[in-house]
Design a protein around this motif. Structure first.
Motif, PDB file in Angstrom:
ATOM      1  N   GLN A 105       0.853  -1.192   0.000  1.00  0.00           N
ATOM      2  CA  GLN A 105       0.000   0.000   0.000  1.00  0.00           C
ATOM      3  C   GLN A 105       0.883   1.235   0.000  1.00  0.00           C
ATOM      4  O   GLN A 105       1.967   1.236   0.593  1.00  0.00           O
ATOM      5  CB  GLN A 105      -0.883  -0.001   1.257  1.00  0.00           C
ATOM      6  CG  GLN A 105      -1.797   1.195   1.402  1.00  0.00           C
ATOM      7  CD  GLN A 105      -2.423   1.254   2.787  1.00  0.00           C
ATOM      8  OE1 GLN A 105      -1.734   1.424   3.781  1.00  0.00           O
ATOM      9  NE2 GLN A 105      -3.734   1.069   2.844  1.00  0.00           N
ATOM     10  N   ASP A 165       0.529   5.454   0.707  1.00  0.00           N
ATOM     11  CA  ASP A 165      -0.363   6.493   1.205  1.00  0.00           C
ATOM     12  C   ASP A 165       0.477   7.729   1.516  1.00  0.00           C
ATOM     13  O   ASP A 165       1.232   7.757   2.488  1.00  0.00           O
ATOM     14  CB  ASP A 165      -1.100   6.012   2.456  1.00  0.00           C
ATOM     15  CG  ASP A 165      -2.160   7.005   2.920  1.00  0.00           C
ATOM     16  OD1 ASP A 165      -2.202   8.132   2.405  1.00  0.00           O
ATOM     17  OD2 ASP A 165      -2.948   6.641   3.817  1.00  0.00           O
ATOM     18  N   HIS A 209      -0.571   9.326   5.153  1.00  0.00           N
ATOM     19  CA  HIS A 209      -1.052   8.322   6.106  1.00  0.00           C
ATOM     20  C   HIS A 209      -1.003   8.856   7.541  1.00  0.00           C
ATOM     21  O   HIS A 209      -0.112   9.627   7.911  1.00  0.00           O
ATOM     22  CB  HIS A 209      -0.199   7.057   6.003  1.00  0.00           C
ATOM     23  CG  HIS A 209      -0.712   5.921   6.824  1.00  0.00           C
ATOM     24  ND1 HIS A 209      -1.808   5.189   6.459  1.00  0.00           N
ATOM     25  CD2 HIS A 209      -0.278   5.396   8.003  1.00  0.00           C
ATOM     26  CE1 HIS A 209      -2.023   4.243   7.353  1.00  0.00           C
ATOM     27  NE2 HIS A 209      -1.123   4.363   8.312  1.00  0.00           N
ATOM     28  N   GLN A 218       3.976   7.006   3.412  1.00  0.00           N
ATOM     29  CA  GLN A 218       3.995   5.629   3.924  1.00  0.00           C
ATOM     30  C   GLN A 218       3.934   4.621   2.787  1.00  0.00           C
ATOM     31  O   GLN A 218       3.147   4.763   1.846  1.00  0.00           O
ATOM     32  CB  GLN A 218       2.803   5.408   4.860  1.00  0.00           C
ATOM     33  CG  GLN A 218       2.734   4.036   5.480  1.00  0.00           C
ATOM     34  CD  GLN A 218       1.487   3.271   5.047  1.00  0.00           C
ATOM     35  OE1 GLN A 218       1.034   3.405   3.906  1.00  0.00           O
ATOM     36  NE2 GLN A 218       0.938   2.477   5.945  1.00  0.00           N
ATOM     37  N   ARG A 225       3.545   0.578   2.833  1.00  0.00           N
ATOM     38  CA  ARG A 225       3.280  -0.525   3.757  1.00  0.00           C
ATOM     39  C   ARG A 225       3.958  -1.811   3.292  1.00  0.00           C
ATOM     40  O   ARG A 225       3.856  -2.194   2.126  1.00  0.00           O
ATOM     41  CB  ARG A 225       1.774  -0.755   3.892  1.00  0.00           C
ATOM     42  CG  ARG A 225       1.400  -1.823   4.899  1.00  0.00           C
ATOM     43  CD  ARG A 225      -0.100  -2.033   4.952  1.00  0.00           C
ATOM     44  NE  ARG A 225      -0.804  -0.865   5.462  1.00  0.00           N
ATOM     45  CZ  ARG A 225      -0.970  -0.597   6.754  1.00  0.00           C
ATOM     46  NH1 ARG A 225      -0.458  -1.433   7.666  1.00  0.00           N
ATOM     47  NH2 ARG A 225      -1.630   0.462   7.134  1.00  0.00           N
ATOM     48  N   HIS A 261       8.461   5.048   5.928  1.00  0.00           N
ATOM     49  CA  HIS A 261       7.828   6.359   5.955  1.00  0.00           C
ATOM     50  C   HIS A 261       8.786   7.385   6.540  1.00  0.00           C
ATOM     51  O   HIS A 261       9.799   7.038   7.164  1.00  0.00           O
ATOM     52  CB  HIS A 261       6.506   6.343   6.736  1.00  0.00           C
ATOM     53  CG  HIS A 261       6.636   6.085   8.209  1.00  0.00           C
ATOM     54  ND1 HIS A 261       6.951   7.069   9.123  1.00  0.00           N
ATOM     55  CD2 HIS A 261       6.484   4.952   8.934  1.00  0.00           C
ATOM     56  CE1 HIS A 261       6.982   6.566  10.333  1.00  0.00           C
ATOM     57  NE2 HIS A 261       6.701   5.278  10.249  1.00  0.00           N
TER      58      HIS A 261
END
Length: 327
Positions: A99, A101, A104, A117, A119, A128
């Motif tokens: 993921q 983002d 985030h 971020q 993941r 991150h």
């Protein structure tokens, strides 16, 4: 993949502290290497023009507290990092970016921001922007300088490979020739004999998502995963002495020729006495049907993990993450 010695690692939550840091953009491999050797906590160096296209691999070295960024097997960036502190160690292994983002916020630490971020596991480990005191201080995440995290976020893609390891192994680039090269059947080595054994592949044609292959030289077995879910399994043979644990990522050069970028992962399964065997991928024997399907499905960015650790369900050993899944 069913419960195995290569079980998925359990990760912990991250410390969501951000920090601005000093960085430098350079234009040549020599300048990058020189600057990289002089980095202080919070500093980074970036040279994406050195290799403008191809799959990206992020290599986090827990010992040096440094992340090296490779594109198409060529290093394009280096940054200092801060990883998990004692009791909250960042798990080692081979991860896919699950993921991304840009903005985030933590669901564990009072909605604290965790910019850019990326993941790695669904239970809390990510790359991150975060605090960089010069030593491991997070709760499991890999903290990056803020501006470097921004540059990296724009360079990686979903499904990209992230290797987290206790000690660095220098990547080696070799031509992808032989069994696991993405070529036609006519491209097999002279005298190659497919393995006469059963295999299974439980997936429809055209399935999408990051593909990972795990080869156990102890069990003489290969497991294929897509999006963290096992889709294939086969008996394999790899004659000769065992290789040290290593990850091979498929890349393609400017002329369209396939290559493997090999990264040794020392310290796994007591294999420090074994050398990383760059010929293993070409010597691997498997059923012809499995080979045909793999060649059809492999794409730049596909990685193959070769290990002497076992993958049989009835065995246990030190875990190594091979691919985190959304389960």
């Amino acid at each position: 993949m069913r419960s195995t010695a290569l079980a998925l690692a359990i990760a912990v939550a991250c410390t969501p502290v951000t920090a601005l840091a000093q960085g430098a953009k350079v234009t040549s491999p020599v300048e990058l290497a020189q600057r990289a050797s002089e980095l202080k906590p919070g500093e980074w160096v970036w040279a994406p023009e050195i290799s403008p296209e191809g799959p990206v691999v992020v290599y986090v070295d827990l010992t040096r507290q440094v992340a090296d960024i490779y594109r198409n097997g060529i290093r394009i960036g280096v940054s200092t990092v801060s990883t998990g502190k004692p009791g909250h160690e960042t798990p080692t292994g081979v991860f896919k970016i699950l993921q991304k983002d840009r903005n985030h916020h933590s669901s564990t630490y009072n909605n604290a921001p965790m910019p850019f971020q990326q993941r790695l596991t669904w239970d809390g480990v990510a790359l991150h922007a975060g605090g960089l005191p010069g030593y491991p201080e997070s709760h499991g995440c890999v903290h990056l300088p803020y501006n470097f995290a921004h540059e990296l976020f724009g360079t990686t893609s979903m499904g990209g490979t992230v290797i987290v390891q206790g000690r660095a192994g220098a990547p080696v680039k070799i031509p992808a020739a032989g069994v696991l090269s993405p070529a036609t059947v006519e491209g097999l080595p002279q005298g190659y004999q497919p393995l006469q054994a059963a295999f299974r592949w439980e997936e429809e044609e055209g399935a999408e998502g990051p593909l990972a292959v795990v080869v156990s030289t102890s069990d003489q077995e290969m497991v294929v995963l897509r999006n963290g879910v096992e889709v294939g399994r086969s008996r394999v043979e790899l004659p000769g002495p065992p290789s040290a644990t290593m990850v091979a990522t498929l890349t393609v050069d400017a002329q369209g020729a396939p290559h493997w970028s090999l990264v040794p992962l020392p310290g796994h399964h007591k294999d420090d006495t074994h050398a990383a065997d760059a010929t293993a991928l070409s010597r691997l024997r498997m059923p012809h049907g499995m080979l045909t399907r793999l060649r059809r499905e492999m794409a730049p960015g596909t990685h193959v993990l070769i290990t002497h650790a076992r993958v049989s369900a009835e065995t246990t050993a030190v875990p190594i993450t091979v691919l985190a899944a959304n389960q």
